[in-house]
Design an enzyme around this catalytic site. Structure first.
Site, PDB file in Angstrom:
ATOM      1  N   GLY A 291     -31.202  -6.875 -34.835  1.00  0.00           N
ATOM      2  CA  GLY A 291     -30.663  -8.226 -34.944  1.00  0.00           C
ATOM      3  C   GLY A 291     -31.392  -9.006 -36.013  1.00  0.00           C
ATOM      4  N   CYS A 358     -37.292 -37.020 -30.419  1.00  0.00           N
ATOM      5  CA  CYS A 358     -38.298 -37.794 -29.692  1.00  0.00           C
ATOM      6  C   CYS A 358     -39.162 -36.880 -28.819  1.00  0.00           C
ATOM      7  CB  CYS A 358     -37.613 -38.869 -28.850  1.00  0.00           C
ATOM      8  SG  CYS A 358     -38.744 -40.109 -28.222  1.00  0.00           S
TER       9      CYS A 358
END
Length: 430
Positions: A291, A358
């Site tokens: 992959g 955040c």
């Protein structure tokens, strides 16, 4: 990294990414032009890089009965799957959704291997209906459920049992899959018992054995150790009267993120196949499931510098890409090279490169020497694997656009999400 010190033809690990006339290119296209045309954050993939990585595996298997199944969890964008389908690859899937992506991209279900520890009955039925090649069964309980589903559907499920060989892949613990403490596969000590049970259950046909020990592996020894343990099992299983038609050695070969030196795929398989020949298994059908090594160094993420924020302890380079776009640093403490698209001829400063999310964990790179100003564009390298496929909408951030470069042509393969796209399935209370 000072781009003026980068040698032609390409950046380390990314031969299809190179500076030309002071501007970073992917194949024949300037990345600055793509950033201006398509906006940022933007994932850019090189088709040539993908096919070059695949060619190394194909060279390694020349003259052998082998099937290369792309492990699509690394990057499941439809056009990326299409590139590998057209190149003759099969696919390693871990969900029903991934199966539907393969079919949508024109992949052959008869070349699909279904891995994963938590397959549902609905996913099993769907895979049986479309005629996949094999289920990589990961527990004895799964054998029982798959048998019942197959009998109810009036079909035969071809199975390979994934064996956990208790081999240390020497990689990050989150992406280690072949140790006793990992959730994957059947313990080596119980494998023969599991095979006997599989052979006795209705609706199942034993066709192979599977082993996958982890990801971002940069040494040869874990593969060689795992192969010996798997071949010992094959001998025991066949002595019990259960033929093993294919041997699946998984994937996991690493890439160069920061001076990493994994073996080349063709060189690795030369060693592995020599061991197989020595032990008398060289004529078997082989399957592998690469992959990251096919797509990781085929992709970059382009991002714009929003602000430079000096501080007493740290200087921050705040960019418009964040942990929702590039989750690997926050999740694995992973390293990605970060370079300017158009280097400045001025002194660099040391920055932590961070995003707008955040969270203090929203960082892309620590302590990077960069000569940048607000409005400049940067490239986060080696971003083709486990970035877009793991991206999220945290902080109600729309996911990035993706483009595929083919020589001097560019194809938009995923449009940038809009905020309206994020709301589409939600409902307000009456």
């Amino acid at each position: 990294m000072n781009p003026s010190q980068i040698s032609a033809p390409g950046l380390p690990g990314q031969p299809h990414v190179a500076y030309r006339n002071g501007s970073l290119h992917v194949e024949d296209l300037a990345l600055a032009d793509l950033a201006h045309e398509h906006g940022t954050p933007l994932f850019v993939y090189s088709k040539a890089a993908m096919l070059s990585a695949l060619a190394a595996y194909q060279r390694g298997f020349a003259g052998r009965k082998a099937l290369i199944c792309y492990a699509m969890k690394a990057n499941s964008s439809l056009a990326v799957l299409q590139v590998f389908a057209r190149a003759g690859c099969g696919f390693d899937i871990v969900s029903g959704g991934e199966l539907d992506r393969v079919l949508a991209a024109g992949g052959d279900p008869a070349k699909v291997i279904f891995s994963g520890v938590g397959k549902t009955c609905a996913e099993m039925r769907r895979a049986l209906d479309v005629g996949i090649a094999c289920f990589n069964v990961e527990s004895e309980a799964e054998l029982e459920v798959l048998s019942a589903v197959a009998v109810q559907a009036g079909k035969t499920a071809r199975v390979s049992i994934r064996v956990n060989p208790n081999v240390d892949p020497k990689t990050h613990p989150y992406i280690s899959t072949g140790l006793k403490g990992n959730k994957f596969g059947v313990a080596h000590e119980r494998a023969l018992l599991a095979y006997r049970r599989a052979a006795s259950l209705p609706g199942l046909e034993v066709v192979g054995i599977d082993c996958h020990i982890g990801s971002q592996i940069t040494q040869e020894s874990p593969y060689l150790d795992a192969m010996d343990r798997v071949l010992d099992l094959v001998e025991s299983i066949e002595m019990a009267g259960i033929p093993i038609h294919h041997i699946d050695f998984g994937g996991g070969l690493g890439i160069d993120y920061n001076g990493d030196t994994p073996p080349q795929a063709d060189a690795l398989w030369k060693q592995l196949l020599a061991k197989l020949d020595t032990r008398g298994f060289g004529d078997r059908q082989f399957m592998i499931e690469p992959g990251r090594s096919l797509v990781g160094n085929a992709g970059v993420c382009l991002t714009e510098v929003l602000y430079l924020k000096p501080g007493e302890q740290k200087n921050f380079c705040i960019i418009d890409a964040a942990m929702n776009d590039l989750p690997r640093p926050a999740m694995y403490q992973a390293f990605h090279q970060i370079v300017p698209l158009s280097p400045r001829n001025e002194d660099a400063s040391v920055y932590d490169v961070v995003g707008p999310v955040c969270e203090s964990g929203d960082w892309i790179g620590h302590d990077r020497q960069l000569a940048v100003q607000a409005g400049d564009h940067l490239a986060v390298l080696s971003a083709g694997a486990y970035c877009m496929s793991m991206a999220s909408n945290y902080n109600t951030r729309a996911r990035a656009a993706e483009v595929l470069v083919d020589g001097d042509k560019v194809h938009v393969i995923r449009a940038r999400e809009t905020i309206a796209d994020l709301f589409r399935q939600e409902k307000l209370l009456p």
